[in-house]
Write a protein that holds these residues in place. Sequence first.
Motif, mmCIF file in Angstrom:
data_model
loop_
_atom_site.group_PDB
_atom_site.id
_atom_site.type_symbol
_atom_site.label_atom_id
_atom_site.label_comp_id
_atom_site.label_asym_id
_atom_site.label_seq_id
_atom_site.Cartn_x
_atom_site.Cartn_y
_atom_site.Cartn_z
ATOM 1 N N GLN A 23 -48.865 -17.326 -13.986
ATOM 2 C CA GLN A 23 -49.362 -18.893 -13.775
ATOM 3 C C GLN A 23 -47.894 -19.562 -13.238
ATOM 4 N N ASP A 24 -46.312 -19.301 -14.207
ATOM 5 C CA ASP A 24 -45.424 -19.767 -13.015
ATOM 6 C C ASP A 24 -45.491 -19.019 -11.484
ATOM 7 N N ALA A 25 -45.682 -17.657 -11.638
ATOM 8 C CA ALA A 25 -45.188 -17.362 -10.226
ATOM 9 C C ALA A 25 -47.028 -18.387 -9.336
ATOM 10 N N LEU A 26 -48.149 -18.889 -9.794
ATOM 11 C CA LEU A 26 -48.939 -19.606 -8.770
ATOM 12 C C LEU A 26 -47.815 -21.257 -8.770
ATOM 13 N N SER A 27 -48.013 -21.282 -9.716
ATOM 14 C CA SER A 27 -46.922 -22.377 -9.770
ATOM 15 C C SER A 27 -45.912 -23.267 -9.082
ATOM 16 N N VAL A 46 -50.000 -7.683 -4.703
ATOM 17 C CA VAL A 46 -50.132 -7.094 -5.761
ATOM 18 C C VAL A 46 -49.563 -8.334 -6.631
ATOM 19 N N GLY A 47 -49.418 -7.853 -8.619
ATOM 20 C CA GLY A 47 -48.594 -8.451 -8.833
ATOM 21 C C GLY A 47 -48.199 -9.458 -8.377
ATOM 22 N N LEU A 48 -47.235 -10.071 -9.577
ATOM 23 C CA LEU A 48 -46.637 -11.130 -9.703
ATOM 24 C C LEU A 48 -46.411 -11.755 -7.306
ATOM 25 N N PRO A 132 -27.554 -19.739 -4.138
ATOM 26 C CA PRO A 132 -27.146 -19.971 -6.091
ATOM 27 C C PRO A 132 -28.380 -19.480 -5.730
ATOM 28 N N ILE A 133 -28.754 -18.640 -7.889
ATOM 29 C CA ILE A 133 -29.658 -17.131 -8.086
ATOM 30 C C ILE A 133 -30.013 -18.292 -9.749
ATOM 31 N N PHE A 134 -31.564 -18.450 -9.386
ATOM 32 C CA PHE A 134 -32.027 -18.746 -10.530
ATOM 33 C C PHE A 134 -33.277 -17.744 -11.665
ATOM 34 N N LEU A 135 -32.109 -17.168 -12.227
ATOM 35 C CA LEU A 135 -33.498 -16.463 -13.159
ATOM 36 C C LEU A 135 -34.771 -17.437 -13.908
ATOM 37 N N LEU A 136 -35.757 -17.114 -13.918
ATOM 38 C CA LEU A 136 -37.471 -18.292 -14.097
ATOM 39 C C LEU A 136 -37.001 -17.401 -15.753
ATOM 40 N N ASP A 137 -36.896 -18.327 -16.257
ATOM 41 C CA ASP A 137 -37.147 -17.286 -18.404
ATOM 42 C C ASP A 137 -38.656 -17.569 -18.933
ATOM 43 N N THR A 167 -28.305 -19.325 -12.707
ATOM 44 C CA THR A 167 -28.796 -19.946 -14.336
ATOM 45 C C THR A 167 -30.431 -19.845 -14.597
ATOM 46 N N SER A 168 -29.776 -19.941 -15.411
ATOM 47 C CA SER A 168 -31.634 -19.686 -16.265
ATOM 48 C C SER A 168 -32.339 -21.141 -16.493
ATOM 49 N N VAL A 169 -33.769 -20.400 -16.030
ATOM 50 C CA VAL A 169 -34.407 -22.103 -16.312
ATOM 51 C C VAL A 169 -35.589 -22.023 -16.510
ATOM 52 N N PRO A 170 -35.949 -22.757 -17.807
ATOM 53 C CA PRO A 170 -37.105 -22.247 -18.345
ATOM 54 C C PRO A 170 -38.293 -21.912 -17.928
ATOM 55 N N ASP A 171 -38.112 -23.087 -16.971
ATOM 56 C CA ASP A 171 -40.077 -22.952 -16.480
ATOM 57 C C ASP A 171 -39.975 -23.723 -14.871
ATOM 58 N N VAL A 172 -41.235 -24.009 -14.205
ATOM 59 C CA VAL A 172 -41.468 -24.138 -13.120
ATOM 60 C C VAL A 172 -40.379 -25.695 -12.492
ATOM 61 N N PRO A 173 -41.192 -26.234 -13.848
ATOM 62 C CA PRO A 173 -40.492 -27.912 -13.248
ATOM 63 C C PRO A 173 -38.723 -27.850 -13.257
ATOM 64 N N ALA A 174 -38.967 -27.594 -14.220
ATOM 65 C CA ALA A 174 -37.120 -27.086 -13.850
ATOM 66 C C ALA A 174 -36.317 -25.982 -12.509
ATOM 67 N N LEU A 175 -36.971 -25.647 -12.821
ATOM 68 C CA LEU A 175 -36.496 -24.930 -11.058
ATOM 69 C C LEU A 175 -36.508 -25.167 -10.048
ATOM 70 N N LEU A 176 -37.551 -25.900 -10.172
ATOM 71 C CA LEU A 176 -38.058 -26.164 -8.653
ATOM 72 C C LEU A 176 -36.454 -27.223 -8.703
ATOM 73 N N ALA A 177 -36.814 -28.912 -9.910
ATOM 74 C CA ALA A 177 -35.864 -29.707 -9.925
ATOM 75 C C ALA A 177 -33.976 -28.957 -9.280
ATOM 76 N N ALA A 178 -33.782 -27.910 -9.955
ATOM 77 C CA ALA A 178 -32.504 -26.908 -10.102
ATOM 78 C C ALA A 178 -32.672 -27.014 -8.287
ATOM 79 N N LEU A 179 -33.949 -26.352 -7.586
ATOM 80 C CA LEU A 179 -33.563 -25.752 -6.326
ATOM 81 C C LEU A 179 -33.400 -27.203 -5.622
#
Length: 184
Positions: A23-27, A46-48, A132-137, A167-179
């Motif tokens: 779901q997060d990959a799709l988002s 394949v996969g994510l 910048p490097i982000f981990l989608l947690d 930077t670790s981010v908890p979800d896709v909205p936070a990731l998109l904002a950080a990006l």
Amino acid sequence: MTPLRSVCVFCGSRPGQSPAYAQDALSLGNGLAQHGWRLVYGAGDVGLMGEVARAAIAAGASTMGVIPTHLMGKERGKRDLNQLVITENMHERKKVMFMNSDAIVVLPGGAGSLDEFFEVLTWRQIGLHRKPIFLLDTSGYWQPLIALMDHVIAQGFAEDHLRTAYTSVPDVPALLAALEQALS
């Protein structure tokens, strides 16, 4: 005219156990398109990897896939990309992906994703780049890795500033904002 921004996504060639990963990959794929950013990824279907690419393509994002010859069959190299680069080996794949991106995002994945993360993290640690490097947690997936990084620092094998190299981010909205902030 602002230049096209590209986001390198490292992620699993498997879907993982939790539906939240897909779901997060799709988002993320949808979010990249909505922001007008190009997806740079491992070219697998394949996969994510496949999830993020299919979503990005369906939403109209520009896409660049990079895959080594020996993985074309196993990862089912995606052919409907804007650009497909076939490399000789994994080292060249990582280099091409990195060189063609403005930011790096790491979704849940296995040994390959860890290898990709540690390569770009090491390059940043020794001053070869400032991207910048982000981990989608997703669902806390990266918490053991973050704890390991703290352990490495506590044991004197890295400086405290290693924590600020990603930077670790908890979800896709936070990731998109950080990006959005990082790419503006």
